[in-house]
Design a protein around this motif. Structure first.
Motif, PDB file in Angstrom:
ATOM      1  N   THR A   1       0.838  -1.206   0.000  1.00  0.00           N
ATOM      2  CA  THR A   1       0.000   0.000   0.000  1.00  0.00           C
ATOM      3  C   THR A   1       0.869   1.251   0.000  1.00  0.00           C
ATOM      4  O   THR A   1       0.592   2.213  -0.729  1.00  0.00           O
ATOM      5  CB  THR A   1      -0.942  -0.005   1.223  1.00  0.00           C
ATOM      6  OG1 THR A   1      -1.726  -1.205   1.205  1.00  0.00           O
ATOM      7  CG2 THR A   1      -1.857   1.202   1.237  1.00  0.00           C
ATOM      8  N   ALA A   2       1.919   1.247   0.801  1.00  0.00           N
ATOM      9  CA  ALA A   2       2.837   2.388   0.859  1.00  0.00           C
ATOM     10  C   ALA A   2       3.544   2.587  -0.480  1.00  0.00           C
ATOM     11  O   ALA A   2       3.653   3.712  -0.981  1.00  0.00           O
ATOM     12  CB  ALA A   2       3.868   2.176   1.963  1.00  0.00           C
TER      13      ALA A   2
ATOM     14  N   PRO B   1      -3.078  12.538   0.945  1.00  0.00           N
ATOM     15  CA  PRO B   1      -2.455  11.806   2.041  1.00  0.00           C
ATOM     16  C   PRO B   1      -2.331  10.321   1.689  1.00  0.00           C
ATOM     17  O   PRO B   1      -3.008   9.812   0.800  1.00  0.00           O
ATOM     18  CB  PRO B   1      -3.421  12.009   3.214  1.00  0.00           C
ATOM     19  CG  PRO B   1      -4.744  12.287   2.577  1.00  0.00           C
ATOM     20  CD  PRO B   1      -4.449  12.965   1.266  1.00  0.00           C
ATOM     21  N   PHE B   2      -1.449   9.657   2.428  1.00  0.00           N
ATOM     22  CA  PHE B   2      -1.278   8.227   2.252  1.00  0.00           C
ATOM     23  C   PHE B   2      -2.585   7.525   2.624  1.00  0.00           C
ATOM     24  O   PHE B   2      -3.278   7.949   3.543  1.00  0.00           O
ATOM     25  CB  PHE B   2      -0.157   7.693   3.147  1.00  0.00           C
ATOM     26  CG  PHE B   2       1.220   8.088   2.689  1.00  0.00           C
ATOM     27  CD1 PHE B   2       1.935   7.282   1.807  1.00  0.00           C
ATOM     28  CD2 PHE B   2       1.806   9.258   3.132  1.00  0.00           C
ATOM     29  CE1 PHE B   2       3.196   7.644   1.379  1.00  0.00           C
ATOM     30  CE2 PHE B   2       3.073   9.638   2.708  1.00  0.00           C
ATOM     31  CZ  PHE B   2       3.773   8.819   1.821  1.00  0.00           C
ATOM     32  N   PRO B   3      -2.945   6.456   1.926  1.00  0.00           N
ATOM     33  CA  PRO B   3      -4.200   5.753   2.244  1.00  0.00           C
ATOM     34  C   PRO B   3      -4.090   4.929   3.524  1.00  0.00           C
ATOM     35  O   PRO B   3      -2.992   4.528   3.927  1.00  0.00           O
ATOM     36  CB  PRO B   3      -4.404   4.837   1.032  1.00  0.00           C
ATOM     37  CG  PRO B   3      -3.041   4.617   0.478  1.00  0.00           C
ATOM     38  CD  PRO B   3      -2.256   5.880   0.766  1.00  0.00           C
TER      39      PRO B   3
ATOM     40  N   GLN C   1       4.607   5.627  -5.450  1.00  0.00           N
ATOM     41  CA  GLN C   1       4.762   5.606  -6.901  1.00  0.00           C
ATOM     42  C   GLN C   1       3.745   6.513  -7.597  1.00  0.00           C
ATOM     43  O   GLN C   1       4.046   7.129  -8.610  1.00  0.00           O
ATOM     44  CB  GLN C   1       4.669   4.182  -7.433  1.00  0.00           C
ATOM     45  CG  GLN C   1       5.873   3.347  -7.047  1.00  0.00           C
ATOM     46  CD  GLN C   1       5.732   1.881  -7.390  1.00  0.00           C
ATOM     47  OE1 GLN C   1       4.642   1.327  -7.497  1.00  0.00           O
ATOM     48  NE2 GLN C   1       6.876   1.211  -7.551  1.00  0.00           N
ATOM     49  N   ALA C   2       2.545   6.594  -7.044  1.00  0.00           N
ATOM     50  CA  ALA C   2       1.498   7.429  -7.634  1.00  0.00           C
ATOM     51  C   ALA C   2       1.546   8.868  -7.130  1.00  0.00           C
ATOM     52  O   ALA C   2       0.819   9.720  -7.638  1.00  0.00           O
ATOM     53  CB  ALA C   2       0.121   6.823  -7.332  1.00  0.00           C
ATOM     54  N   GLY C   3       2.361   9.140  -6.124  1.00  0.00           N
ATOM     55  CA  GLY C   3       2.417  10.478  -5.542  1.00  0.00           C
ATOM     56  C   GLY C   3       1.167  10.813  -4.744  1.00  0.00           C
ATOM     57  O   GLY C   3       0.772  11.968  -4.637  1.00  0.00           O
TER      58      GLY C   3
END
Length: 172
Positions: free
Chosen positions: A74-75, A85-87, A80-82
């Motif tokens: 997930t990180a 916020p992080f999911p 990679q997608a920029g």
């Protein structure tokens, strides 16, 4: 990262001795394992040594540490997608060692004694009061005391709010 470097990094991580424990615990309460961090209930994720490399870091005085950050799938997708916020479900693990000068190549520093494993777990509901992140800092597979965990959020909040409270940037 070149395949040879990835293999070398994987070998270095595999040689580091840290206790493997459960992925993440319930925060607080009777279900929290003894090996979970105080305040957040975070544990060292099982299998994290096989996770993908995100970035290295070098801490100068007074820590004098070499650090490597790895992340769960997930990180990695978020980096990679920029995605910011992080999911929820993002887990970052930082491994740290004292750095020592290489005996084979004088200009190089190599890992010495292991110092800590630090874990960040993204769960926006569970950790709403700390920007959606739960923290864990471990020495020899055991969580450090509550006082040390009380410093995590303040440092991240003060310094990297615009990057979803995460210091580490993806190393291309």
């Amino acid at each position: 990262m070149k395949p040879a470097c990835t293999a070398l990094l994987g070998a270095a991580l595999a040689c580091t001795v840290f206790g493997a424990v459960a992925l993440a615990a319930q925060a607080g309460g009777a279900d929290t394992p003894a090996n979970a961090s105080p305040i957040y209930g975070v544990t060292i994720p099982e299998g994290y040594r096989q996770w993908q490399f995100i970035a290295p870091a070098h801490e100068t005085d007074p820590l004098n540490e070499l650090r490597v950050v790895v992340g769960n799938p997930t990180a990695i997708k978020a980096y990679q997608a920029g995605t910011l916020p992080f999911p929820d479900g993002t887990i970052l693990v930082k491994l740290a060692w004292k750095h020592v000068q290489s005996t084979e190549f004088a200009p190089a520093y190599v890992p010495g004694a292991a110092t800590t494993v630090q874990v960040m777990v993204k769960d926006s509901k569970r950790y709403a009061d700390t920007g959606g992140w739960g923290f864990g800092r471990f020495i020899d597979g055991k969580p450090v005391d509550q006082a040390q965990h009380e410093t995590c959020w303040g440092c991240h909040e003060a310094n990297v709010k615009d990057h979803d409270y995460v210091f580490t940037r993806f190393a291309p």
